[in-house]
Motif scaffolding. Structure first.
Motif, PDB file in Angstrom:
ATOM      1  N   ALA A 194       0.815  -1.221   0.000  1.00 11.06           N
ATOM      2  CA  ALA A 194       0.000   0.000   0.000  1.00 11.06           C
ATOM      3  C   ALA A 194       0.846   1.268   0.000  1.00 11.06           C
ATOM      4  CB  ALA A 194      -0.939  -0.001   1.211  1.00 11.06           C
ATOM      5  N   THR A 195       1.985   1.254   0.697  1.00 11.14           N
ATOM      6  CA  THR A 195       2.769   2.478   0.873  1.00 11.14           C
ATOM      7  C   THR A 195       4.068   2.529   0.093  1.00 11.14           C
ATOM      8  OG1 THR A 195       4.024   1.598   2.757  1.00 11.14           O
ATOM      9  CG2 THR A 195       1.915   2.712   3.248  1.00 11.14           C
ATOM     10  N   GLY A 245      -8.575   6.409  -6.813  1.00 10.84           N
ATOM     11  CA  GLY A 245      -7.535   5.477  -7.251  1.00 10.84           C
ATOM     12  C   GLY A 245      -6.918   4.718  -6.089  1.00 10.84           C
ATOM     13  N   ALA A 246      -6.641   5.422  -4.992  1.00  9.51           N
ATOM     14  CA  ALA A 246      -6.071   4.777  -3.814  1.00  9.51           C
ATOM     15  C   ALA A 246      -7.068   3.789  -3.215  1.00  9.51           C
ATOM     16  CB  ALA A 246      -5.663   5.824  -2.785  1.00  9.51           C
ATOM     17  N   GLU A 247      -8.334   4.149  -3.208  1.00 11.81           N
ATOM     18  CA  GLU A 247      -9.359   3.246  -2.688  1.00 11.81           C
ATOM     19  C   GLU A 247      -9.389   1.944  -3.487  1.00 11.81           C
ATOM     20  OE1 GLU A 247     -14.201   2.902  -2.515  1.00 11.81           O
ATOM     21  OE2 GLU A 247     -13.306   4.874  -2.358  1.00 11.81           O
ATOM     22  N   ALA A 248      -9.412   2.048  -4.793  1.00 10.45           N
ATOM     23  CA  ALA A 248      -9.453   0.856  -5.644  1.00 10.45           C
ATOM     24  C   ALA A 248      -8.239  -0.036  -5.380  1.00 10.45           C
ATOM     25  CB  ALA A 248      -9.518   1.259  -7.118  1.00 10.45           C
ATOM     26  N   ARG A 249      -7.062   0.568  -5.262  1.00 13.20           N
ATOM     27  CA  ARG A 249      -5.839  -0.192  -5.029  1.00 13.20           C
ATOM     28  C   ARG A 249      -5.891  -0.899  -3.672  1.00 13.20           C
ATOM     29  NH1 ARG A 249      -0.458   1.229  -3.329  1.00 13.20           N
ATOM     30  NH2 ARG A 249       0.970  -0.305  -4.189  1.00 13.20           N
ATOM     31  N   LEU A 250      -6.327  -0.193  -2.629  1.00 18.05           N
ATOM     32  CA  LEU A 250      -6.384  -0.790  -1.295  1.00 18.05           C
ATOM     33  C   LEU A 250      -7.385  -1.945  -1.229  1.00 18.05           C
ATOM     34  CD1 LEU A 250      -6.118   2.452   0.794  1.00 18.05           C
ATOM     35  CD2 LEU A 250      -4.453   0.571   0.744  1.00 18.05           C
ATOM     36  N   LEU A 254      -5.835  -4.935  -2.586  1.00 19.90           N
ATOM     37  CA  LEU A 254      -4.825  -5.492  -1.688  1.00 19.90           C
ATOM     38  C   LEU A 254      -5.433  -6.223  -0.494  1.00 19.90           C
ATOM     39  CD1 LEU A 254      -2.260  -2.544  -1.595  1.00 19.90           C
ATOM     40  CD2 LEU A 254      -2.016  -4.742  -2.793  1.00 19.90           C
ATOM     41  N   GLY A 255      -6.751  -6.085  -0.302  1.00 13.51           N
ATOM     42  CA  GLY A 255      -7.415  -6.794   0.783  1.00 13.51           C
ATOM     43  C   GLY A 255      -7.960  -5.926   1.896  1.00 13.51           C
ATOM     44  N   ALA A 256      -7.918  -4.617   1.742  1.00 11.56           N
ATOM     45  CA  ALA A 256      -8.524  -3.740   2.743  1.00 11.56           C
ATOM     46  C   ALA A 256     -10.039  -3.877   2.678  1.00 11.56           C
ATOM     47  CB  ALA A 256      -8.126  -2.281   2.493  1.00 11.56           C
ATOM     48  N   GLY A 257     -10.687  -3.642   3.794  1.00 11.73           N
ATOM     49  CA  GLY A 257     -12.137  -3.597   3.831  1.00 11.73           C
ATOM     50  C   GLY A 257     -12.595  -2.154   3.875  1.00 11.73           C
ATOM     51  N   GLU A 258     -13.837  -1.924   3.455  1.00 13.04           N
ATOM     52  CA  GLU A 258     -14.398  -0.573   3.496  1.00 13.04           C
ATOM     53  C   GLU A 258     -15.706  -0.615   4.283  1.00 13.04           C
ATOM     54  OE1 GLU A 258     -15.251   3.165   0.542  1.00 13.04           O
ATOM     55  OE2 GLU A 258     -15.200   1.160  -0.316  1.00 13.04           O
ATOM     56  N   PRO A 259     -15.692  -0.083   5.517  1.00 12.00           N
ATOM     57  CA  PRO A 259     -16.910  -0.119   6.312  1.00 12.00           C
ATOM     58  C   PRO A 259     -17.994   0.789   5.749  1.00 12.00           C
ATOM     59  CG  PRO A 259     -15.236   1.160   7.437  1.00 12.00           C
ATOM     60  CD  PRO A 259     -14.601   0.583   6.208  1.00 12.00           C
ATOM     61  N   VAL A 311     -12.574   5.912   5.437  1.00 14.49           N
ATOM     62  CA  VAL A 311     -12.115   4.929   6.417  1.00 14.49           C
ATOM     63  C   VAL A 311     -12.028   3.560   5.746  1.00 14.49           C
ATOM     64  CG1 VAL A 311     -12.621   3.812   8.631  1.00 14.49           C
ATOM     65  CG2 VAL A 311     -13.246   6.224   8.267  1.00 14.49           C
ATOM     66  N   PHE A 312     -10.959   2.843   6.045  1.00 17.51           N
ATOM     67  CA  PHE A 312     -10.757   1.471   5.573  1.00 17.51           C
ATOM     68  C   PHE A 312     -10.346   0.618   6.757  1.00 17.51           C
ATOM     69  CE2 PHE A 312     -10.176   4.243   2.014  1.00 17.51           C
ATOM     70  CZ  PHE A 312     -10.877   3.607   1.005  1.00 17.51           C
ATOM     71  N   ILE A 313     -10.383  -0.687   6.575  1.00 23.80           N
ATOM     72  CA  ILE A 313      -9.972  -1.632   7.603  1.00 23.80           C
ATOM     73  C   ILE A 313      -8.863  -2.501   7.015  1.00 23.80           C
ATOM     74  CG2 ILE A 313     -10.723  -3.498   9.124  1.00 23.80           C
ATOM     75  CD1 ILE A 313     -12.180  -0.827   9.663  1.00 23.80           C
ATOM     76  N   ASP A 314      -7.709  -2.568   7.706  1.00 23.81           N
ATOM     77  CA  ASP A 314      -6.614  -3.393   7.191  1.00 23.81           C
ATOM     78  C   ASP A 314      -6.913  -4.870   7.458  1.00 23.81           C
ATOM     79  OD1 ASP A 314      -5.645  -4.219   9.758  1.00 23.81           O
ATOM     80  OD2 ASP A 314      -4.141  -2.643   9.821  1.00 23.81           O
ATOM     81  N   PRO A 315      -6.119  -5.792   6.913  1.00 22.10           N
ATOM     82  CA  PRO A 315      -6.412  -7.219   7.080  1.00 22.10           C
ATOM     83  C   PRO A 315      -6.432  -7.714   8.526  1.00 22.10           C
ATOM     84  CG  PRO A 315      -4.970  -6.909   5.208  1.00 22.10           C
ATOM     85  CD  PRO A 315      -5.072  -5.569   5.911  1.00 22.10           C
TER      86      PRO A 315
END
Length: 124
Positions: free
Chosen positions: A23-24, A80-85, A88-93, A104-108
């Motif tokens: 991600a970074t 664009g960052a949202e789509a990439r995350l 990668l497996g991030a969740g979106e509440p 806001v996103f949720i990491d694995p």
């Protein structure tokens, strides 16, 4: 005083480090292992990930298990960052309190983190 490291509890340090590395673009620390993994940035910032037995992920936005800390990342392109995350497996509440100013996103491992629009000289 200068902040130089942030460490997150998690069940799998190598997996969470891999998520944030992708991600970074931060570089993996060469001594990372199954108990503690880290990522280093060129300006000295270090993000660590430590294994915790019986880890319980934070609940967002419910505070049954409080988030305790979250990271904010500035990006030029929120969509664009949202789509990439998400790839990668991030969740979106569903709950998004920023009214479009941040997302806001949720990491694995369950930690909430935010993306904010990069704007020179501005914090959130």
């Amino acid at each position: 005083m200068k902040l130089n490291a942030i460490t997150l509890d998690c069940p799998d340090p190598l997996a969470l480090a891999a998520f944030y590395q992708q991600a970074t673009g931060l570089e993996p620390h060469p001594k990372s292992d199954a108990e503690f993994a880290g990522l280093a940035g060129v300006e000295g910032m270090f993000i660590g990930f430590q294994r915790v037995a019986d880890y319980r992920a934070p609940r967002w936005p419910d505070q049954t298990v409080p988030q305790q800390i979250h990271l904010d990342f500035a990006v030029e392109d929120l969509d664009g960052a949202e789509a990439r995350l998400l790839e990668l497996g991030a969740g979106e509440p569903v709950y998004q309190p920023g009214e479009g100013r941040w997302r806001v996103f949720i990491d694995p491992a369950g930690h909430p983190f935010c993306l904010v629009r990069a704007q020179a000289g501005e914090l959130l």
